[in-house]
Design a protein around this motif. Structure first.
Motif, PDB file in Angstrom:
ATOM      1  N   LEU A  78       0.841  -1.196   0.000  1.00 15.22           N
ATOM      2  CA  LEU A  78       0.000   0.000   0.000  1.00 15.22           C
ATOM      3  C   LEU A  78       0.873   1.243   0.000  1.00 15.22           C
ATOM      4  O   LEU A  78       1.783   1.366   0.811  1.00 15.22           O
ATOM      5  CB  LEU A  78      -0.910  -0.015   1.229  1.00 15.22           C
ATOM      6  CG  LEU A  78      -2.037   0.997   1.262  1.00 15.22           C
ATOM      7  CD1 LEU A  78      -3.001   0.788   0.104  1.00 15.22           C
ATOM      8  CD2 LEU A  78      -2.796   0.887   2.572  1.00 15.22           C
ATOM      9  N   GLU A  79       0.568   2.150  -0.898  1.00 18.55           N
ATOM     10  CA  GLU A  79       1.325   3.388  -1.004  1.00 18.55           C
ATOM     11  C   GLU A  79       0.366   4.560  -0.988  1.00 18.55           C
ATOM     12  O   GLU A  79      -0.785   4.427  -1.375  1.00 18.55           O
ATOM     13  CB  GLU A  79       2.103   3.414  -2.323  1.00 18.55           C
ATOM     14  CG  GLU A  79       3.087   2.274  -2.493  1.00 18.55           C
ATOM     15  CD  GLU A  79       3.757   2.341  -3.857  1.00 18.55           C
ATOM     16  OE1 GLU A  79       4.121   3.447  -4.286  1.00 18.55           O
ATOM     17  OE2 GLU A  79       3.897   1.293  -4.477  1.00 18.55           O
ATOM     18  N   SER A  80       0.871   5.716  -0.564  1.00 20.24           N
ATOM     19  CA  SER A  80       0.124   6.960  -0.703  1.00 20.24           C
ATOM     20  C   SER A  80       0.648   7.653  -1.946  1.00 20.24           C
ATOM     21  O   SER A  80       1.852   7.833  -2.105  1.00 20.24           O
ATOM     22  CB  SER A  80       0.316   7.853   0.525  1.00 20.24           C
ATOM     23  OG  SER A  80      -0.328   7.289   1.629  1.00 20.24           O
ATOM     24  N   VAL A  81      -0.274   8.037  -2.821  1.00 19.86           N
ATOM     25  CA  VAL A  81       0.104   8.535  -4.129  1.00 19.86           C
ATOM     26  C   VAL A  81      -0.168  10.027  -4.235  1.00 19.86           C
ATOM     27  O   VAL A  81      -1.262  10.491  -3.920  1.00 19.86           O
ATOM     28  CB  VAL A  81      -0.677   7.785  -5.231  1.00 19.86           C
ATOM     29  CG1 VAL A  81      -0.302   8.296  -6.603  1.00 19.86           C
ATOM     30  CG2 VAL A  81      -0.423   6.301  -5.116  1.00 19.86           C
ATOM     31  N   LYS A  85      -2.480  12.058  -1.567  1.00 21.14           N
ATOM     32  CA  LYS A  85      -2.222  10.920  -0.676  1.00 21.14           C
ATOM     33  C   LYS A  85      -3.264   9.813  -0.831  1.00 21.14           C
ATOM     34  O   LYS A  85      -3.710   9.211   0.137  1.00 21.14           O
ATOM     35  CB  LYS A  85      -2.143  11.370   0.785  1.00 21.14           C
ATOM     36  CG  LYS A  85      -1.087  12.428   1.051  1.00 21.14           C
ATOM     37  CD  LYS A  85       0.286  11.881   0.860  1.00 21.14           C
ATOM     38  CE  LYS A  85       1.343  12.892   1.255  1.00 21.14           C
ATOM     39  NZ  LYS A  85       2.506  12.861   0.428  1.00 21.14           N
ATOM     40  N   PHE A  86      -3.669   9.557  -2.074  1.00 23.27           N
ATOM     41  CA  PHE A  86      -4.578   8.441  -2.332  1.00 23.27           C
ATOM     42  C   PHE A  86      -3.857   7.141  -2.018  1.00 23.27           C
ATOM     43  O   PHE A  86      -2.717   6.942  -2.407  1.00 23.27           O
ATOM     44  CB  PHE A  86      -5.010   8.420  -3.796  1.00 23.27           C
ATOM     45  CG  PHE A  86      -5.901   9.558  -4.205  1.00 23.27           C
ATOM     46  CD1 PHE A  86      -6.823  10.108  -3.330  1.00 23.27           C
ATOM     47  CD2 PHE A  86      -5.841  10.070  -5.487  1.00 23.27           C
ATOM     48  CE1 PHE A  86      -7.652  11.151  -3.706  1.00 23.27           C
ATOM     49  CE2 PHE A  86      -6.660  11.105  -5.879  1.00 23.27           C
ATOM     50  CZ  PHE A  86      -7.576  11.648  -5.000  1.00 23.27           C
ATOM     51  N   GLN A  87      -4.542   6.239  -1.327  1.00 22.50           N
ATOM     52  CA  GLN A  87      -3.961   4.932  -1.023  1.00 22.50           C
ATOM     53  C   GLN A  87      -4.141   4.023  -2.235  1.00 22.50           C
ATOM     54  O   GLN A  87      -5.238   3.933  -2.793  1.00 22.50           O
ATOM     55  CB  GLN A  87      -4.619   4.314   0.199  1.00 22.50           C
ATOM     56  CG  GLN A  87      -4.263   5.018   1.482  1.00 22.50           C
ATOM     57  CD  GLN A  87      -4.853   4.303   2.667  1.00 22.50           C
ATOM     58  OE1 GLN A  87      -6.033   3.975   2.692  1.00 22.50           O
ATOM     59  NE2 GLN A  87      -4.025   4.041   3.657  1.00 22.50           N
ATOM     60  N   GLU A  88      -3.053   3.348  -2.616  1.00 26.06           N
ATOM     61  CA  GLU A  88      -3.064   2.536  -3.821  1.00 26.06           C
ATOM     62  C   GLU A  88      -2.203   1.297  -3.632  1.00 26.06           C
ATOM     63  O   GLU A  88      -1.223   1.313  -2.898  1.00 26.06           O
ATOM     64  CB  GLU A  88      -2.490   3.367  -4.980  1.00 26.06           C
ATOM     65  CG  GLU A  88      -2.250   2.598  -6.247  1.00 26.06           C
ATOM     66  CD  GLU A  88      -1.344   3.317  -7.232  1.00 26.06           C
ATOM     67  OE1 GLU A  88      -1.390   2.950  -8.408  1.00 26.06           O
ATOM     68  OE2 GLU A  88      -0.583   4.216  -6.828  1.00 26.06           O
ATOM     69  N   PHE A 105      -7.052   1.854  -6.456  1.00 24.32           N
ATOM     70  CA  PHE A 105      -7.099   3.003  -5.550  1.00 24.32           C
ATOM     71  C   PHE A 105      -8.189   2.755  -4.517  1.00 24.32           C
ATOM     72  O   PHE A 105      -9.361   2.597  -4.875  1.00 24.32           O
ATOM     73  CB  PHE A 105      -7.384   4.290  -6.326  1.00 24.32           C
ATOM     74  CG  PHE A 105      -6.258   4.699  -7.214  1.00 24.32           C
ATOM     75  CD1 PHE A 105      -5.302   5.593  -6.767  1.00 24.32           C
ATOM     76  CD2 PHE A 105      -6.121   4.168  -8.486  1.00 24.32           C
ATOM     77  CE1 PHE A 105      -4.240   5.961  -7.588  1.00 24.32           C
ATOM     78  CE2 PHE A 105      -5.075   4.527  -9.315  1.00 24.32           C
ATOM     79  CZ  PHE A 105      -4.127   5.426  -8.859  1.00 24.32           C
ATOM     80  N   SER A 108     -10.445   5.652   0.292  1.00 24.16           N
ATOM     81  CA  SER A 108     -10.099   6.047   1.651  1.00 24.16           C
ATOM     82  C   SER A 108     -10.431   7.501   1.966  1.00 24.16           C
ATOM     83  O   SER A 108     -10.282   7.927   3.099  1.00 24.16           O
ATOM     84  CB  SER A 108      -8.607   5.797   1.894  1.00 24.16           C
ATOM     85  OG  SER A 108      -7.830   6.522   0.958  1.00 24.16           O
ATOM     86  N   GLN A 109     -10.874   8.258   0.973  1.00 27.06           N
ATOM     87  CA  GLN A 109     -11.193   9.667   1.176  1.00 27.06           C
ATOM     88  C   GLN A 109     -12.625   9.943   0.715  1.00 27.06           C
ATOM     89  O   GLN A 109     -13.156   9.233  -0.153  1.00 27.06           O
ATOM     90  CB  GLN A 109     -10.205  10.540   0.407  1.00 27.06           C
ATOM     91  CG  GLN A 109      -8.787  10.412   0.924  1.00 27.06           C
ATOM     92  CD  GLN A 109      -7.831  11.356   0.219  1.00 27.06           C
ATOM     93  OE1 GLN A 109      -8.220  12.393  -0.286  1.00 27.06           O
ATOM     94  NE2 GLN A 109      -6.564  10.991   0.209  1.00 27.06           N
ATOM     95  N   TYR A 176      -8.612  19.949  -3.143  1.00 25.35           N
ATOM     96  CA  TYR A 176      -7.326  19.309  -3.393  1.00 25.35           C
ATOM     97  C   TYR A 176      -6.253  20.290  -3.865  1.00 25.35           C
ATOM     98  O   TYR A 176      -5.140  19.886  -4.195  1.00 25.35           O
ATOM     99  CB  TYR A 176      -7.481  18.155  -4.397  1.00 25.35           C
ATOM    100  CG  TYR A 176      -8.084  16.918  -3.777  1.00 25.35           C
ATOM    101  CD1 TYR A 176      -7.351  16.135  -2.883  1.00 25.35           C
ATOM    102  CD2 TYR A 176      -9.390  16.527  -4.049  1.00 25.35           C
ATOM    103  CE1 TYR A 176      -7.897  15.006  -2.290  1.00 25.35           C
ATOM    104  CE2 TYR A 176      -9.953  15.400  -3.475  1.00 25.35           C
ATOM    105  CZ  TYR A 176      -9.188  14.647  -2.596  1.00 25.35           C
ATOM    106  OH  TYR A 176      -9.725  13.521  -2.013  1.00 25.35           O
TER     107      TYR A 176
END
Length: 182
Positions: A78-81, A85-88, A105, A108-109, A176
């Motif tokens: 899992l990374e924040s992109v 900071k989208f989790q992917e 993706f 999470s938001q 954003y």
């Protein structure tokens, strides 16, 4: 590395669709596949989707994808992109001499959850329907990512789609910090 033809890509999309439906997960395709549903189709070479799954359930899904022939990520799952900071997480599938990515993706938001809830069932291929994000939400994702290919996608989307929810687009773009890209 060779790029998959549209038929191979759609076979993988169908495969993912069946696997995720079987696990009763909420999902919608985005990226080039969804753009092709709403604009003049253009070649796309990977798969992007948003997925309603708890982060702690991702390792189990990755194992299930691996048993279906997908290659798991080599490092952290899992990374924040980007600045949003989208989790992917990503998996790949072997094609000829390389690997083709499928990027998931997590919703999470709030924007991502709304985008998934608003997604629509569309026909991507003869007799094959699946959920894709609406043009407004694709536009917001592309404004956030803002790479050269995303800027081209924005132009492509706006050249065809005239009936967008501009209040929604502006609201999320401002949240954003990308309102100046409109």
């Amino acid at each position: 590395m060779s790029r998959p033809p549209a038929r191979e890509l759609l076979e993988r999309v169908r495969h993912l669709h069946g696997l995720l439906r079987g696990r009763e997960l909420g999902f919608a395709f985005m990226g080039g596949l969804a753009l092709n549903a709403w604009t003049v189709p253009a070649p796309t070479y990977d798969i992007d989707l948003c997925l309603d799954i708890a982060p702690e359930a991702v390792p189990d899904l990755i194992r299930a994808l691996e048993t279906e022939g997908f290659v798991p990520p080599p490092t952290a799952w899992l990374e924040s992109v980007g600045t949003a900071k989208f989790q992917e997480f990503s998996v790949s599938w072997p094609f000829l001499d390389g690997l083709i990515p499928a990027d998931f993706f997590l919703t999470s938001q709030p924007f991502q959850r709304e985008a998934l809830e608003r997604s629509r069932l569309v026909e991507l291929d003869d007799g094959f329907q699946t959920q894709v994000l609406l043009p407004d939400d694709l536009l917001i994702y592309k404004l956030i990512a803002w790479r050269k290919k995303d800027q081209a996608a924005v132009e492509r989307l706006l050249s065809v789609q005239r009936d967008l929810d501009w209040l929604r687009v502006r609201r999320w773009a401002e949240r954003y910090g990308v309102g100046d890209r409109l």
